[in-house]
Write a protein that holds these residues in place. Structure first.
Motif, short mmCIF file in Angstrom:
data_model
loop_
_atom_site.label_atom_id
_atom_site.label_comp_id
_atom_site.label_asym_id
_atom_site.label_seq_id
_atom_site.Cartn_x
_atom_site.Cartn_y
_atom_site.Cartn_z
N GLN A 1 12.66 -4.67 1.23
CA GLN A 1 12.27 -3.95 2.43
C GLN A 1 11.14 -4.75 3.10
O GLN A 1 10.10 -4.98 2.49
CB GLN A 1 11.79 -2.54 2.11
CG GLN A 1 12.88 -1.66 1.51
CD GLN A 1 12.45 -0.20 1.40
OE1 GLN A 1 12.53 0.56 2.37
NE2 GLN A 1 11.98 0.19 0.24
N PHE A 2 11.37 -5.15 4.35
CA PHE A 2 10.38 -5.92 5.10
C PHE A 2 9.83 -5.04 6.21
O PHE A 2 10.59 -4.51 7.02
CB PHE A 2 11.01 -7.19 5.67
CG PHE A 2 11.54 -8.12 4.61
CD1 PHE A 2 10.71 -8.58 3.61
CD2 PHE A 2 12.87 -8.51 4.62
CE1 PHE A 2 11.19 -9.45 2.63
CE2 PHE A 2 13.36 -9.38 3.65
CZ PHE A 2 12.51 -9.84 2.65
N LYS B 1 23.88 -20.87 6.63
CA LYS B 1 23.87 -21.89 5.58
C LYS B 1 22.68 -21.75 4.63
O LYS B 1 22.31 -22.70 3.97
CB LYS B 1 23.88 -23.28 6.20
CG LYS B 1 25.16 -23.57 6.97
CD LYS B 1 25.20 -24.98 7.51
CE LYS B 1 26.51 -25.25 8.23
NZ LYS B 1 26.57 -26.64 8.77
N SER B 2 22.10 -20.57 4.56
CA SER B 2 20.95 -20.35 3.68
C SER B 2 21.15 -19.10 2.84
O SER B 2 21.66 -18.09 3.33
CB SER B 2 19.66 -20.23 4.48
OG SER B 2 18.58 -19.87 3.65
N LEU B 3 20.74 -19.16 1.58
CA LEU B 3 20.80 -18.00 0.71
C LEU B 3 19.63 -17.05 0.96
O LEU B 3 19.68 -15.89 0.56
CB LEU B 3 20.77 -18.44 -0.76
CG LEU B 3 21.92 -19.32 -1.25
CD1 LEU B 3 21.69 -19.71 -2.71
CD2 LEU B 3 23.25 -18.62 -1.09
N PHE B 4 18.57 -17.55 1.59
CA PHE B 4 17.31 -16.81 1.64
C PHE B 4 16.90 -16.34 3.02
O PHE B 4 16.11 -15.41 3.13
CB PHE B 4 16.17 -17.69 1.10
CG PHE B 4 16.40 -18.26 -0.26
CD1 PHE B 4 16.42 -17.44 -1.37
CD2 PHE B 4 16.60 -19.62 -0.44
CE1 PHE B 4 16.63 -17.95 -2.64
CE2 PHE B 4 16.82 -20.15 -1.69
CZ PHE B 4 16.84 -19.32 -2.80
N HIS B 5 17.38 -16.97 4.08
CA HIS B 5 16.79 -16.77 5.40
C HIS B 5 17.59 -15.85 6.31
O HIS B 5 18.82 -15.92 6.35
CB HIS B 5 16.60 -18.13 6.09
CG HIS B 5 15.64 -19.02 5.38
ND1 HIS B 5 16.05 -19.99 4.50
CD2 HIS B 5 14.28 -19.08 5.42
CE1 HIS B 5 14.98 -20.62 4.01
NE2 HIS B 5 13.91 -20.09 4.56
N LEU B 6 16.87 -15.03 7.05
CA LEU B 6 17.47 -14.18 8.09
C LEU B 6 16.41 -13.92 9.15
O LEU B 6 15.22 -14.19 8.95
CB LEU B 6 18.02 -12.88 7.52
CG LEU B 6 17.06 -11.80 7.01
CD1 LEU B 6 17.79 -10.46 6.92
CD2 LEU B 6 16.47 -12.13 5.64
N PRO C 1 6.65 -12.33 6.96
CA PRO C 1 7.50 -13.17 7.81
C PRO C 1 7.03 -14.62 7.79
O PRO C 1 5.83 -14.89 7.78
CB PRO C 1 7.35 -12.54 9.20
CG PRO C 1 6.06 -11.77 9.15
CD PRO C 1 5.92 -11.30 7.73
N LEU C 2 8.00 -15.55 7.77
CA LEU C 2 7.66 -16.97 7.83
C LEU C 2 7.11 -17.35 9.20
O LEU C 2 6.25 -18.21 9.32
CB LEU C 2 8.89 -17.81 7.53
CG LEU C 2 9.53 -17.68 6.16
CD1 LEU C 2 10.75 -18.56 6.07
CD2 LEU C 2 8.53 -18.03 5.07
N TRP D 1 12.57 -14.52 8.28
CA TRP D 1 12.27 -14.04 6.93
C TRP D 1 12.86 -14.95 5.87
O TRP D 1 13.90 -15.59 6.08
CB TRP D 1 12.85 -12.63 6.73
CG TRP D 1 12.35 -11.60 7.69
CD1 TRP D 1 12.93 -11.22 8.87
CD2 TRP D 1 11.17 -10.83 7.57
NE1 TRP D 1 12.19 -10.25 9.47
CE2 TRP D 1 11.09 -9.98 8.70
CE3 TRP D 1 10.16 -10.75 6.61
CZ2 TRP D 1 10.05 -9.08 8.90
CZ3 TRP D 1 9.11 -9.84 6.79
CH2 TRP D 1 9.07 -9.03 7.94
N ASP D 2 12.21 -14.96 4.73
CA ASP D 2 12.69 -15.65 3.53
C ASP D 2 12.59 -14.63 2.39
O ASP D 2 11.53 -14.01 2.19
CB ASP D 2 11.81 -16.87 3.25
CG ASP D 2 12.33 -17.73 2.10
OD1 ASP D 2 12.72 -17.17 1.06
OD2 ASP D 2 12.34 -18.97 2.24
#
Length: 443
Positions: free
Chosen positions: A363-364, A379-384, A403-404, A396-397
């Motif tokens: 939860q962000f 193409k990323s498992l972590f980023h949205l 937040p990045l 986000w990561d």
């Protein structure tokens, strides 16, 4: 007497590692660094090491990962919080910081920019409350204007983003219809070409809020304020043979279930009528996503995320979160994580592979108003990314709760957002602007 000068600064042994290529690699030996150093201090250290080995090195920001988690606290606090021994040599991986390097001039529209699709690297597709769709080759370069809707466009999708020069796109509108369009992305035009839809799809009896395409491009689905999801064919050439619709029937135990009924009625496609309807939501279907051939996901103002079997029409699973939902996207690890946002500032992420619980795994909560859009990076498992009525787009990561990057390009509510070309975040909003933030490096 200077007592502070007598206090020895606590130091830890660390080794910096990276998957980056030369000239971004530092020596593999361990060094002593201050225990209270922040990630900004770590970035200074790495840049100093790189500069020592290459006089032409130009400093750049880095992020740091220890045991699979991004460092967002002073190093000593982070190590203590994670139960990591500071007596051993810490292996600290450094990666390029995720932040836009360039903000293009906004592309102006005549009304709210309510929908955007960046899935084709050759162009950006937007929908606007002035009832027009627009195709943008780059910032400020509109090549096509899609005319035909009689009310605001609420959602858009590129049906064949990896296709040939001729592209098919779909739009959904408050005028209760969807439209399909074709255009040539390689046309060299002095001014925007005005095009008309080759197919109008009618079947909803309220505003159509969302549209998504099957990966093959043969079908699209739509969600509406009438609480239903309709399925449609995209190409008349695909209509040869039997069509399919979902009917309800009573079985012996009086449980109502969905059954496929084959009907031969080519005129339903010629008129652009729905092939089938998925029924189950009790409020507006605000978002749909079609990531797999036989599976559709939907989000609704009835507080639920649902997964549907396209062939049977059955609702396979429900997740209830207690808030009206505006957006939904599936991606991340195994292309299985469900991200959704709605009528509070929290971006929620579920893993449906973990049965027996509807609790989000992440939860962000850095936004301060409703969330209008969310999208995984392809193409990323972590980023949205997420967009909000607070006027911000956030990157986000999953490896950190903060937040990045916060993109603050809009002057009012952000209504839509997407990735473009793998390294750009694009967004539209109430300020009538399409904004492009580029140069985002993901690892």
């Amino acid at each position: 007497m200077d007592m502070e000068g007598d206090v020895e600064e606590r130091r830890v042994q660390a080794r910096f590692i990276t998957k980056l290529k030369l000239p971004c690699k530092v020596p593999h030996t361990s060094i002593a660094i201050p225990a209270n150093v922040t990630r900004f201090g770590l970035s200074t250290i790495v840049n100093s090491l790189l500069k020592a080995g290459n006089d032409e090195w130009e400093s750049q920001p880095f992020d740091f990962v220890i045991d699979g988690e991004l460092v967002r606290l002073p190093l000593e606090q982070f190590v203590l919080a994670k139960g990591i021994s500071a007596e051993k040599v810490l292996e600290i991986e450094y990666i390029r910081a995720v932040a836009p390097q360039k903000e293009d001039e906004p592309s102006l529209h005549d009304d709210w920019v309510s929908a955007v699709d960046g899935s084709c690297p050759r162009f950006i597709f937007t929908g606007c409350y002035d009832s027009f769709g627009r195709v943008w080759k780059a910032a400020g370069e509109c090549t096509h204007i899609l005319e035909g809707h009689t009310d605001g466009i609420t959602s858009v999708t590129i049906v064949n983003p990896e296709g040939a020069d001729s592209v098919t796109v779909a739009t959904a509108s408050k005028d209760q219809s969807l439209r399909l369009w074709k255009f040539d992305t390689e046309e060299h035009l002095d001014q925007p070409a005005k095009i008309r839809a080759f197919k109008v799809l009618r079947g909803h009896n309220a505003s159509v809020q969302s549209v998504a395409a099957q990966a093959s491009g043969n079908m699209i689905c739509s969600g509406s304020w009438d609480c239903t999801i309709n399925l449609w064919r995209t190409n008349l050439s695909d209509s040869e043979g039997d069509l399919v619709s979902i009917k309800k029937r009573k079985v012996k135990n009086n449980v109502e279930e969905s059954q496929m009924e084959v009907i031969k009625n080519l005129t339903s496609v010629a008129r652009g009528e729905a092939l089938s309807t998925l029924v189950g939501h009790t409020q507006c279907v605000s978002a749909v996503h079609w990531p797999e051939h036989s599976t559709i996901y939907s989000a609704s103002w009835d507080h639920s995320v649902r997964r549907w079997d396209v062939e049977t029409g059955k609702d396979l699973s429900n997740i209830f979160c207690g808030k009206a939902l505006n957006c939904l996207h599936v991606g991340g690890e195994g292309s299985a994580l469900i991200a959704a946002g709605g009528s509070d500032p929290i971006l929620r992420i579920w893993d449906p592979r973990k049965p027996g619980t509807s609790a989000p795994i992440y939860q962000f909560s850095s936004h301060n108003s409703w969330i209008s859009a969310c999208k995984w990076h392809a193409k990323s498992l972590f980023h949205l990314l997420s967009a909000s009525y607070d006027g911000k787009v956030m990157l986000w990561d999953l490896r950190t709760a903060w937040p990045l990057a916060i993109i603050d390009s809009h002057e009012d509510k952000v209504l839509c957002a997407d990735w473009w070309k793998g390294d750009s975040a694009i967004s539209g909003g109430v300020d009538s602007k399409l904004c492009i933030s580029s140069g985002i490096s993901l690892q």
